[in-house]
Scaffold this motif. Structure first.
Motif, PDB file in Angstrom:
ATOM      1  N   ASP A  50     -12.465  -3.044   1.421  1.00 54.85           N
ATOM      2  CA  ASP A  50     -11.230  -2.710   0.711  1.00 54.85           C
ATOM      3  C   ASP A  50     -10.035  -2.640   1.653  1.00 54.85           C
ATOM      4  OD1 ASP A  50     -12.488  -2.625  -1.671  1.00 54.85           O
ATOM      5  OD2 ASP A  50     -12.673  -0.446  -1.771  1.00 54.85           O
ATOM      6  N   LEU A  51     -10.317  -2.498   2.937  1.00 58.03           N
ATOM      7  CA  LEU A  51      -9.250  -2.423   3.934  1.00 58.03           C
ATOM      8  C   LEU A  51      -8.333  -3.632   3.859  1.00 58.03           C
ATOM      9  CD1 LEU A  51      -7.993  -1.094   6.466  1.00 58.03           C
ATOM     10  CD2 LEU A  51      -9.648  -2.393   7.828  1.00 58.03           C
ATOM     11  N   MET A  52      -8.874  -4.803   3.580  1.00 59.11           N
ATOM     12  CA  MET A  52      -8.079  -6.028   3.520  1.00 59.11           C
ATOM     13  C   MET A  52      -6.995  -5.944   2.449  1.00 59.11           C
ATOM     14  SD  MET A  52      -9.249  -7.759   5.970  1.00 59.11           S
ATOM     15  CE  MET A  52      -8.492  -9.343   5.694  1.00 59.11           C
ATOM     16  N   ALA A  53      -7.289  -5.214   1.367  1.00 54.56           N
ATOM     17  CA  ALA A  53      -6.312  -5.076   0.281  1.00 54.56           C
ATOM     18  C   ALA A  53      -5.083  -4.301   0.742  1.00 54.56           C
ATOM     19  CB  ALA A  53      -6.948  -4.382  -0.912  1.00 54.56           C
ATOM     20  N   TYR A  54      -5.276  -3.402   1.717  1.00 55.51           N
ATOM     21  CA  TYR A  54      -4.146  -2.616   2.213  1.00 55.51           C
ATOM     22  C   TYR A  54      -3.388  -3.349   3.314  1.00 55.51           C
ATOM     23  CZ  TYR A  54      -6.219   1.115  -0.477  1.00 55.51           C
ATOM     24  OH  TYR A  54      -6.719   1.857  -1.517  1.00 55.51           O
ATOM     25  N   LEU A  55      -4.025  -4.312   3.944  1.00 50.54           N
ATOM     26  CA  LEU A  55      -3.351  -5.099   4.965  1.00 50.54           C
ATOM     27  C   LEU A  55      -2.574  -6.257   4.356  1.00 50.54           C
ATOM     28  CD1 LEU A  55      -6.059  -5.309   7.785  1.00 50.54           C
ATOM     29  CD2 LEU A  55      -3.920  -4.042   7.850  1.00 50.54           C
ATOM     30  N   PHE A  56      -3.164  -6.915   3.351  1.00 51.50           N
ATOM     31  CA  PHE A  56      -2.549  -8.116   2.797  1.00 51.50           C
ATOM     32  C   PHE A  56      -2.237  -8.009   1.310  1.00 51.50           C
ATOM     33  CE2 PHE A  56      -5.173  -9.386   6.434  1.00 51.50           C
ATOM     34  CZ  PHE A  56      -4.205  -9.977   7.228  1.00 51.50           C
ATOM     35  N   GLY A  57      -2.524  -6.865   0.711  1.00 45.65           N
ATOM     36  CA  GLY A  57      -2.165  -6.627  -0.675  1.00 45.65           C
ATOM     37  C   GLY A  57      -3.171  -7.161  -1.677  1.00 45.65           C
ATOM     38  N   ASN A  58      -3.278  -6.464  -2.789  1.00 43.29           N
ATOM     39  CA  ASN A  58      -4.098  -6.918  -3.923  1.00 43.29           C
ATOM     40  C   ASN A  58      -3.560  -6.245  -5.172  1.00 43.29           C
ATOM     41  OD1 ASN A  58      -5.963  -7.848  -5.717  1.00 43.29           O
ATOM     42  ND2 ASN A  58      -7.732  -6.860  -4.764  1.00 43.29           N
ATOM     43  N   ILE A  59      -2.588  -6.886  -5.794  1.00 46.64           N
ATOM     44  CA  ILE A  59      -1.902  -6.294  -6.938  1.00 46.64           C
ATOM     45  C   ILE A  59      -2.848  -6.080  -8.121  1.00 46.64           C
ATOM     46  CG2 ILE A  59      -1.160  -8.490  -7.931  1.00 46.64           C
ATOM     47  CD1 ILE A  59       1.512  -7.149  -8.605  1.00 46.64           C
ATOM     48  N   LEU A  60      -3.931  -6.857  -8.169  1.00 43.97           N
ATOM     49  CA  LEU A  60      -4.895  -6.727  -9.260  1.00 43.97           C
ATOM     50  C   LEU A  60      -5.808  -5.515  -9.086  1.00 43.97           C
ATOM     51  CD1 LEU A  60      -5.858 -10.479  -9.765  1.00 43.97           C
ATOM     52  CD2 LEU A  60      -4.284  -9.103 -11.130  1.00 43.97           C
ATOM     53  N   ALA A  61      -5.693  -4.841  -7.932  1.00 42.18           N
ATOM     54  CA  ALA A  61      -6.500  -3.644  -7.684  1.00 42.18           C
ATOM     55  C   ALA A  61      -5.731  -2.358  -8.003  1.00 42.18           C
ATOM     56  CB  ALA A  61      -6.967  -3.619  -6.231  1.00 42.18           C
ATOM     57  N   VAL A  62      -4.512  -2.492  -8.541  1.00 42.74           N
ATOM     58  CA  VAL A  62      -3.692  -1.322  -8.860  1.00 42.74           C
ATOM     59  C   VAL A  62      -4.361  -0.480  -9.951  1.00 42.74           C
ATOM     60  CG1 VAL A  62      -1.503  -0.573  -9.884  1.00 42.74           C
ATOM     61  CG2 VAL A  62      -1.526  -2.386  -8.175  1.00 42.74           C
ATOM     62  N   GLU A  63      -4.427   0.832  -9.716  1.00 39.64           N
ATOM     63  CA  GLU A  63      -5.041   1.750 -10.666  1.00 39.64           C
ATOM     64  C   GLU A  63      -3.982   2.663 -11.277  1.00 39.64           C
ATOM     65  OE1 GLU A  63      -7.951   3.722  -8.304  1.00 39.64           O
ATOM     66  OE2 GLU A  63      -9.278   1.976  -8.192  1.00 39.64           O
ATOM     67  N   ASN A  64      -4.401   3.480 -12.242  1.00 38.33           N
ATOM     68  CA  ASN A  64      -3.452   4.348 -12.953  1.00 38.33           C
ATOM     69  C   ASN A  64      -2.752   5.323 -12.021  1.00 38.33           C
ATOM     70  OD1 ASN A  64      -3.941   3.162 -15.447  1.00 38.33           O
ATOM     71  ND2 ASN A  64      -5.624   4.544 -15.932  1.00 38.33           N
ATOM     72  N   GLN A  65      -3.495   5.885 -11.038  1.00 44.54           N
ATOM     73  CA  GLN A  65      -2.868   6.826 -10.108  1.00 44.54           C
ATOM     74  C   GLN A  65      -1.834   6.150  -9.219  1.00 44.54           C
ATOM     75  OE1 GLN A  65      -6.162   6.234 -10.326  1.00 44.54           O
ATOM     76  NE2 GLN A  65      -7.171   6.249  -8.320  1.00 44.54           N
ATOM     77  N   ASP A  66      -2.055   4.861  -8.935  1.00 43.55           N
ATOM     78  CA  ASP A  66      -1.066   4.098  -8.171  1.00 43.55           C
ATOM     79  C   ASP A  66       0.216   3.927  -8.987  1.00 43.55           C
ATOM     80  OD1 ASP A  66      -2.952   3.699  -6.126  1.00 43.55           O
ATOM     81  OD2 ASP A  66      -3.740   1.927  -7.117  1.00 43.55           O
ATOM     82  N   LEU A  67       0.051   3.621 -10.258  1.00 43.27           N
ATOM     83  CA  LEU A  67       1.209   3.464 -11.147  1.00 43.27           C
ATOM     84  C   LEU A  67       1.979   4.773 -11.271  1.00 43.27           C
ATOM     85  CD1 LEU A  67      -0.296   1.288 -14.035  1.00 43.27           C
ATOM     86  CD2 LEU A  67       1.294   0.551 -12.253  1.00 43.27           C
ATOM     87  N   PHE A  68       1.249   5.882 -11.305  1.00 43.71           N
ATOM     88  CA  PHE A  68       1.898   7.194 -11.396  1.00 43.71           C
ATOM     89  C   PHE A  68       2.767   7.440 -10.167  1.00 43.71           C
ATOM     90  CE2 PHE A  68       1.914  11.717 -10.274  1.00 43.71           C
ATOM     91  CZ  PHE A  68       2.517  12.253 -11.404  1.00 43.71           C
ATOM     92  N   LEU A  69       2.224   7.152  -8.975  1.00 43.94           N
ATOM     93  CA  LEU A  69       2.989   7.344  -7.739  1.00 43.94           C
ATOM     94  C   LEU A  69       4.197   6.410  -7.694  1.00 43.94           C
ATOM     95  CD1 LEU A  69       3.297   8.668  -4.964  1.00 43.94           C
ATOM     96  CD2 LEU A  69       1.787   6.901  -4.031  1.00 43.94           C
ATOM     97  N   MET A  70       4.002   5.166  -8.102  1.00 44.50           N
ATOM     98  CA  MET A  70       5.109   4.202  -8.124  1.00 44.50           C
ATOM     99  C   MET A  70       6.219   4.655  -9.070  1.00 44.50           C
ATOM    100  SD  MET A  70       2.888   0.671  -8.263  1.00 44.50           S
ATOM    101  CE  MET A  70       1.758   0.221  -6.934  1.00 44.50           C
ATOM    102  N   GLY A  71       5.810   5.123 -10.262  1.00 42.88           N
ATOM    103  CA  GLY A  71       6.786   5.612 -11.233  1.00 42.88           C
ATOM    104  C   GLY A  71       7.525   6.840 -10.728  1.00 42.88           C
TER     105      GLY A  71
END
Length: 272
Positions: free
Chosen positions: A115-136
């Motif tokens: 999963d580390l690769m998703a934080y280095l190069f991004g994976n928008i399809l891995a966004v979860e509800n808690q991520d959306l809450f923080l973004m909002g």
């Protein structure tokens, strides 16, 4: 095309693209006007230390990275403010420190996974509800602060000395901008990763500046352009099964080249 909107994963990605674009458009514009891209770059890569801490201690990654990045950002801002003639050296050290800490802790981490690769190069399809809450939440804070203190941010961005004469606490708003920058970087990690965040912060605001010199309009246009790049990259990654973060930045770079080409053509036409 519209059938993909029925998937929850794609819906989350769509919302994430819009939310992050708003923050990046506003904060990216302020970073550009205040010439803070080198500092933002150092903080972005230094944030890798927060990811390493999260992996090693099994903490929520975005929470750990947010706290670590905020602390790191304040340290960088303080040192650069007091040792301005050596700011590039300070930023380089902080950059290296954060990356080194992150790598060491991840090496020692028993919970290390791909999963580390998703934080280095991004994976928008891995966004979860808690991520959306923080973004909002970050979006809400950024927009509220811009409405409340737009004149102050405008003053320190274009004429810091004049802002001091007007009685504006320039140090407070400088550190507030640094804090907003840190959180903007953190919420962008899911979309494009730490490696590519700077492009998402810089390209939309650079293009938007060509159409207006008014700070507010540049922010709005930069946010709109960021949305176009994110959504375009998202569709590209979905249909061709490619990395979402890289696709978003490729679309943004394509937009940058078009803008640059139009500028060159217009400049030559003006000379004739």
């Amino acid at each position: 095309m519209f059938e993909i909107l029925h998937f929850t994963v794609f819906q989350n990605a769509l919302f994430a693209a819009i939310l992050v674009s708003i923050a990046c458009g506003i904060i990216g514009t302020l970073i550009m006007i205040n010439r803070l891209f080198s500092m933002a770059g150092g903080i972005t890569h230094g944030a890798f230390g927060g990811i390493g801490i999260a992996f090693y201690f099994s903490l929520p990654i975005l929470l750990s990275t947010s706290i670590f990045t905020l602390i790191l950002a304040f340290i960088v801002a303080f040192l650069v403010k007091h040792y301005e003639h050596r700011s590039d050296s300070i930023i380089a050290v902080i950059w290296a420190f954060g990356m080194a800490i992150g790598i060491i802790l991840i090496d020692l981490s028993p919970s290390y996974n791909t999963d580390l690769m998703a934080y280095l190069f991004g994976n928008i399809l891995a966004v979860e509800n808690q991520d959306l809450f923080l973004m909002g939440l970050v979006d809400g804070v950024v927009i509220a602060l811009m409405f409340l203190f737009y004149r102050q941010f405008e003053a320190i961005s274009f004429d810091n000395e004049f802002a001091k004469v007007r009685g504006i606490n320039t140090s407070f708003f400088h550190y507030l901008l640094i804090a907003l920058m840190a959180f903007c970087i953190v919420i962008s990690i899911r979309l494009v990763g730490l490696i590519l965040v700077m492009a998402l912060l810089s390209i939309p605001s650079f293009i938007a500046e060509n159409f207006s010199k008014k700070l507010g309009f540049i922010m709005i246009l930069a946010s709109f352009l960021s949305m176009i790049f994110c959504l375009g990259g998202l569709l590209l990654s979905y249909y061709f099964d490619l990395s979402s973060g890289a696709c978003i930045i490729i679309v943004a770079c394509f937009g940058f080249l078009i803008n640059l080409g139009v500028k060159i053509i217009c400049k030559r036409q003006g000379r004739k």
